[in-house]
Design a protein around this motif. Structure first.
Motif, PDB file in Angstrom:
ATOM      1  N   GLY A  15     -39.030  92.754 172.100  1.00 37.42           N
ATOM      2  CA  GLY A  15     -39.248  92.938 170.674  1.00 37.42           C
ATOM      3  C   GLY A  15     -38.015  92.699 169.836  1.00 37.42           C
ATOM      4  O   GLY A  15     -38.101  92.603 168.602  1.00 37.42           O
ATOM      5  N   GLY A  16     -36.879  92.582 170.476  1.00 31.17           N
ATOM      6  CA  GLY A  16     -35.623  92.367 169.773  1.00 31.17           C
ATOM      7  C   GLY A  16     -35.373  90.915 169.428  1.00 31.17           C
ATOM      8  O   GLY A  16     -36.227  90.045 169.659  1.00 31.17           O
ATOM      9  N   SER A  17     -34.182  90.664 168.888  1.00 29.97           N
ATOM     10  CA  SER A  17     -33.824  89.328 168.422  1.00 29.97           C
ATOM     11  C   SER A  17     -32.436  88.931 168.914  1.00 29.97           C
ATOM     12  O   SER A  17     -31.577  89.789 169.142  1.00 29.97           O
ATOM     13  N   LEU A  18     -32.250  87.634 169.061  1.00 32.02           N
ATOM     14  CA  LEU A  18     -30.949  87.047 169.358  1.00 32.02           C
ATOM     15  C   LEU A  18     -30.859  85.721 168.614  1.00 32.02           C
ATOM     16  O   LEU A  18     -31.884  85.067 168.376  1.00 32.02           O
ATOM     17  N   ARG A  19     -29.632  85.311 168.291  1.00 31.55           N
ATOM     18  CA  ARG A  19     -29.428  83.983 167.723  1.00 31.55           C
ATOM     19  C   ARG A  19     -28.427  83.240 168.597  1.00 31.55           C
ATOM     20  O   ARG A  19     -27.283  83.676 168.754  1.00 31.55           O
ATOM     21  N   LEU A  20     -28.872  82.122 169.128  1.00 31.66           N
ATOM     22  CA  LEU A  20     -28.014  81.262 169.921  1.00 31.66           C
ATOM     23  C   LEU A  20     -27.391  80.195 169.026  1.00 31.66           C
ATOM     24  O   LEU A  20     -28.033  79.717 168.089  1.00 31.66           O
ATOM     25  N   SER A  21     -26.160  79.836 169.343  1.00 35.64           N
ATOM     26  CA  SER A  21     -25.465  78.777 168.626  1.00 35.64           C
ATOM     27  C   SER A  21     -25.033  77.697 169.606  1.00 35.64           C
ATOM     28  O   SER A  21     -24.721  77.987 170.764  1.00 35.64           O
ATOM     29  N   CYS A  22     -24.995  76.476 169.124  1.00 34.73           N
ATOM     30  CA  CYS A  22     -24.520  75.347 169.927  1.00 34.73           C
ATOM     31  C   CYS A  22     -23.605  74.511 169.044  1.00 34.73           C
ATOM     32  O   CYS A  22     -24.081  73.832 168.129  1.00 34.73           O
ATOM     33  N   ALA A  23     -22.319  74.559 169.316  1.00 34.80           N
ATOM     34  CA  ALA A  23     -21.343  73.803 168.549  1.00 34.80           C
ATOM     35  C   ALA A  23     -21.049  72.482 169.246  1.00 34.80           C
ATOM     36  O   ALA A  23     -20.678  72.462 170.426  1.00 34.80           O
ATOM     37  N   ALA A  24     -21.209  71.394 168.511  1.00 36.50           N
ATOM     38  CA  ALA A  24     -20.982  70.058 169.064  1.00 36.50           C
ATOM     39  C   ALA A  24     -19.633  69.519 168.596  1.00 36.50           C
ATOM     40  O   ALA A  24     -19.269  69.675 167.433  1.00 36.50           O
ATOM     41  N   SER A  25     -18.931  68.883 169.489  1.00 35.96           N
ATOM     42  CA  SER A  25     -17.674  68.237 169.141  1.00 35.96           C
ATOM     43  C   SER A  25     -17.577  66.903 169.867  1.00 35.96           C
ATOM     44  O   SER A  25     -18.227  66.691 170.891  1.00 35.96           O
ATOM     45  N   ASN A  77     -21.554  71.119 162.324  1.00 35.03           N
ATOM     46  CA  ASN A  77     -22.042  70.357 163.476  1.00 35.03           C
ATOM     47  C   ASN A  77     -22.589  71.303 164.549  1.00 35.03           C
ATOM     48  O   ASN A  77     -22.278  71.167 165.740  1.00 35.03           O
ATOM     49  N   THR A  78     -23.386  72.238 164.095  1.00 36.72           N
ATOM     50  CA  THR A  78     -23.880  73.319 164.951  1.00 36.72           C
ATOM     51  C   THR A  78     -25.395  73.447 164.816  1.00 36.72           C
ATOM     52  O   THR A  78     -25.939  73.280 163.724  1.00 36.72           O
ATOM     53  N   VAL A  79     -26.022  73.726 165.942  1.00 30.45           N
ATOM     54  CA  VAL A  79     -27.455  73.984 165.981  1.00 30.45           C
ATOM     55  C   VAL A  79     -27.674  75.438 166.397  1.00 30.45           C
ATOM     56  O   VAL A  79     -26.917  75.968 167.230  1.00 30.45           O
ATOM     57  N   TYR A  80     -28.701  76.039 165.827  1.00 25.50           N
ATOM     58  CA  TYR A  80     -28.996  77.437 166.108  1.00 25.50           C
ATOM     59  C   TYR A  80     -30.412  77.583 166.658  1.00 25.50           C
ATOM     60  O   TYR A  80     -31.287  76.758 166.401  1.00 25.50           O
ATOM     61  N   LEU A  81     -30.612  78.648 167.403  1.00 28.41           N
ATOM     62  CA  LEU A  81     -31.950  79.032 167.828  1.00 28.41           C
ATOM     63  C   LEU A  81     -32.098  80.517 167.540  1.00 28.41           C
ATOM     64  O   LEU A  81     -31.510  81.355 168.231  1.00 28.41           O
ATOM     65  N   GLN A  82     -32.846  80.819 166.503  1.00 28.02           N
ATOM     66  CA  GLN A  82     -33.143  82.207 166.162  1.00 28.02           C
ATOM     67  C   GLN A  82     -34.356  82.635 166.967  1.00 28.02           C
ATOM     68  O   GLN A  82     -35.422  82.010 166.865  1.00 28.02           O
ATOM     69  N   MET A  83     -34.190  83.674 167.760  1.00 24.18           N
ATOM     70  CA  MET A  83     -35.260  84.131 168.639  1.00 24.18           C
ATOM     71  C   MET A  83     -35.663  85.543 168.247  1.00 24.18           C
ATOM     72  O   MET A  83     -34.843  86.472 168.340  1.00 24.18           O
ATOM     73  N   VAL A 120     -29.871  84.632 178.596  1.00 26.84           N
ATOM     74  CA  VAL A 120     -30.653  85.544 177.751  1.00 26.84           C
ATOM     75  C   VAL A 120     -31.506  86.398 178.680  1.00 26.84           C
ATOM     76  O   VAL A 120     -32.271  85.861 179.488  1.00 26.84           O
ATOM     77  N   THR A 121     -31.352  87.698 178.578  1.00 28.12           N
ATOM     78  CA  THR A 121     -32.123  88.625 179.394  1.00 28.12           C
ATOM     79  C   THR A 121     -32.863  89.591 178.479  1.00 28.12           C
ATOM     80  O   THR A 121     -32.241  90.245 177.641  1.00 28.12           O
ATOM     81  N   VAL A 122     -34.180  89.655 178.653  1.00 33.30           N
ATOM     82  CA  VAL A 122     -35.014  90.530 177.844  1.00 33.30           C
ATOM     83  C   VAL A 122     -35.598  91.599 178.756  1.00 33.30           C
ATOM     84  O   VAL A 122     -36.341  91.284 179.694  1.00 33.30           O
ATOM     85  N   SER A 123     -35.269  92.833 178.473  1.00 34.82           N
ATOM     86  CA  SER A 123     -35.760  93.935 179.302  1.00 34.82           C
ATOM     87  C   SER A 123     -37.048  94.496 178.717  1.00 34.82           C
ATOM     88  O   SER A 123     -37.247  94.514 177.504  1.00 34.82           O
TER      89      SER A 123
END
Length: 124
Positions: A15-25, A77-83, A120-123
Protein backbone atom coordinates in the motif's frame (compact mmCIF):
# COMPACT_ATOMS: atom_id res chain seq x y z
CA UNK A 1 30.47 6.24 -22.18
CA UNK A 2 26.75 5.94 -21.51
CA UNK A 3 25.70 5.35 -17.93
CA UNK A 4 22.29 4.82 -16.41
CA UNK A 5 22.22 5.00 -12.63
CA UNK A 6 19.10 4.00 -10.72
CA UNK A 7 18.22 5.02 -7.19
CA UNK A 8 15.24 5.10 -4.89
CA UNK A 9 14.62 1.44 -4.20
CA UNK A 10 14.00 0.08 -0.74
CA UNK A 11 11.67 -1.74 1.60
CA UNK A 12 8.07 -0.61 1.90
CA UNK A 13 4.85 -2.03 3.27
CA UNK A 14 2.02 -3.04 0.98
CA UNK A 15 0.00 0.00 0.00
CA UNK A 16 3.00 2.28 0.26
CA UNK A 17 4.86 4.29 -2.35
CA UNK A 18 8.35 4.62 -3.76
CA UNK A 19 9.86 6.79 -6.48
CA UNK A 20 12.67 5.39 -8.57
CA UNK A 21 15.07 7.64 -10.46
CA UNK A 22 17.30 6.88 -13.42
CA UNK A 23 19.97 9.44 -14.25
CA UNK A 24 21.47 9.19 -17.73
CA UNK A 25 24.90 10.47 -18.67
CA UNK A 26 27.09 10.22 -21.75
CA UNK A 27 24.28 10.81 -24.23
CA UNK A 28 20.75 12.01 -24.49
CA UNK A 29 17.83 9.83 -25.47
CA UNK A 30 15.87 12.57 -27.20
CA UNK A 31 15.04 10.30 -30.13
CA UNK A 32 14.57 7.14 -28.11
CA UNK A 33 12.64 5.53 -25.35
CA UNK A 34 13.47 5.19 -21.71
CA UNK A 35 11.93 2.28 -19.88
CA UNK A 36 11.69 0.41 -16.63
CA UNK A 37 11.88 -3.36 -16.45
CA UNK A 38 11.82 -5.60 -13.40
CA UNK A 39 13.00 -9.06 -12.49
CA UNK A 40 11.67 -11.06 -9.57
CA UNK A 41 13.59 -14.02 -8.12
CA UNK A 42 13.27 -17.03 -10.39
CA UNK A 43 11.43 -15.11 -13.09
CA UNK A 44 12.35 -13.52 -16.37
CA UNK A 45 12.89 -9.82 -16.70
CA UNK A 46 9.64 -8.13 -17.68
CA UNK A 47 8.59 -4.80 -19.11
CA UNK A 48 6.99 -2.34 -16.69
CA UNK A 49 6.73 1.06 -18.37
CA UNK A 50 8.24 3.19 -21.09
CA UNK A 51 8.27 6.83 -22.13
CA UNK A 52 9.16 8.27 -25.49
CA UNK A 53 11.53 11.09 -24.71
CA UNK A 54 10.49 13.43 -27.54
CA UNK A 55 6.72 13.21 -27.02
CA UNK A 56 6.35 11.98 -23.43
CA UNK A 57 3.96 9.31 -24.63
CA UNK A 58 3.85 6.43 -22.17
CA UNK A 59 2.97 2.78 -22.03
CA UNK A 60 2.52 0.39 -19.12
CA UNK A 61 2.13 -3.29 -18.45
CA UNK A 62 -1.45 -4.01 -17.38
CA UNK A 63 -0.49 -5.05 -13.86
CA UNK A 64 0.77 -1.56 -12.95
CA UNK A 65 -1.69 0.65 -14.83
CA UNK A 66 -3.29 3.16 -12.51
CA UNK A 67 -0.61 2.62 -9.85
CA UNK A 68 2.71 3.48 -11.53
CA UNK A 69 3.62 6.63 -13.44
CA UNK A 70 6.69 7.11 -15.62
CA UNK A 71 7.94 10.62 -16.29
CA UNK A 72 11.08 12.44 -17.39
CA UNK A 73 12.96 15.63 -16.65
CA UNK A 74 14.77 17.01 -19.67
CA UNK A 75 17.00 19.35 -17.73
CA UNK A 76 18.26 16.58 -15.49
CA UNK A 77 18.28 13.88 -18.19
CA UNK A 78 16.46 11.74 -15.65
CA UNK A 79 13.53 9.36 -15.80
CA UNK A 80 11.32 8.56 -12.84
CA UNK A 81 8.96 5.78 -11.88
CA UNK A 82 6.43 6.77 -9.25
CA UNK A 83 5.02 3.62 -7.70
CA UNK A 84 1.89 3.86 -5.57
CA UNK A 85 -0.33 1.24 -3.94
CA UNK A 86 2.53 -1.19 -3.99
CA UNK A 87 1.82 -4.90 -3.68
CA UNK A 88 4.06 -7.78 -2.58
CA UNK A 89 4.05 -9.03 -6.17
CA UNK A 90 5.83 -5.81 -7.19
CA UNK A 91 8.91 -7.05 -5.33
CA UNK A 92 11.78 -7.25 -7.81
CA UNK A 93 14.98 -5.67 -8.99
CA UNK A 94 14.01 -2.71 -11.15
CA UNK A 95 16.17 -1.80 -14.13
CA UNK A 96 16.28 1.37 -16.16
CA UNK A 97 16.88 0.97 -19.90
CA UNK A 98 17.51 3.31 -22.81
CA UNK A 99 17.00 2.83 -26.53
CA UNK A 100 13.95 0.90 -27.55
CA UNK A 101 12.16 0.59 -30.86
CA UNK A 102 8.70 1.53 -32.03
CA UNK A 103 8.52 -1.99 -33.45
CA UNK A 104 7.91 -3.27 -29.94
CA UNK A 105 8.70 -1.01 -27.01
CA UNK A 106 8.30 -3.85 -24.53
CA UNK A 107 11.09 -6.01 -25.91
CA UNK A 108 14.35 -6.21 -23.98
CA UNK A 109 16.38 -6.82 -27.13
CA UNK A 110 15.67 -3.34 -28.47
CA UNK A 111 17.20 -1.55 -25.48
CA UNK A 112 20.92 -0.89 -25.78
CA UNK A 113 21.71 0.64 -22.41
CA UNK A 114 20.95 -0.68 -18.94
CA UNK A 115 21.43 0.41 -15.38
CA UNK A 116 22.68 -1.81 -12.58
CA UNK A 117 19.26 -2.25 -10.99
CA UNK A 118 17.70 -1.22 -7.70
CA UNK A 119 15.91 -3.55 -5.30
CA UNK A 120 12.27 -2.93 -4.41
CA UNK A 121 10.81 -5.08 -1.65
CA UNK A 122 7.16 -4.84 -0.66
CA UNK A 123 6.18 -6.54 2.57
CA UNK A 124 2.68 -7.82 3.24
Amino acid sequence: QVQLVESGGGLVQAGGSLRLSCAASGRTFSRSYMAWFRQAPGKEREFVATIRWSTSSTSYVDSVKGRFTISRDNAKNTVYLQMNSLKPEDTAVYYCAGGGSSVDITQIKFYDYWGQGTQVTVSS
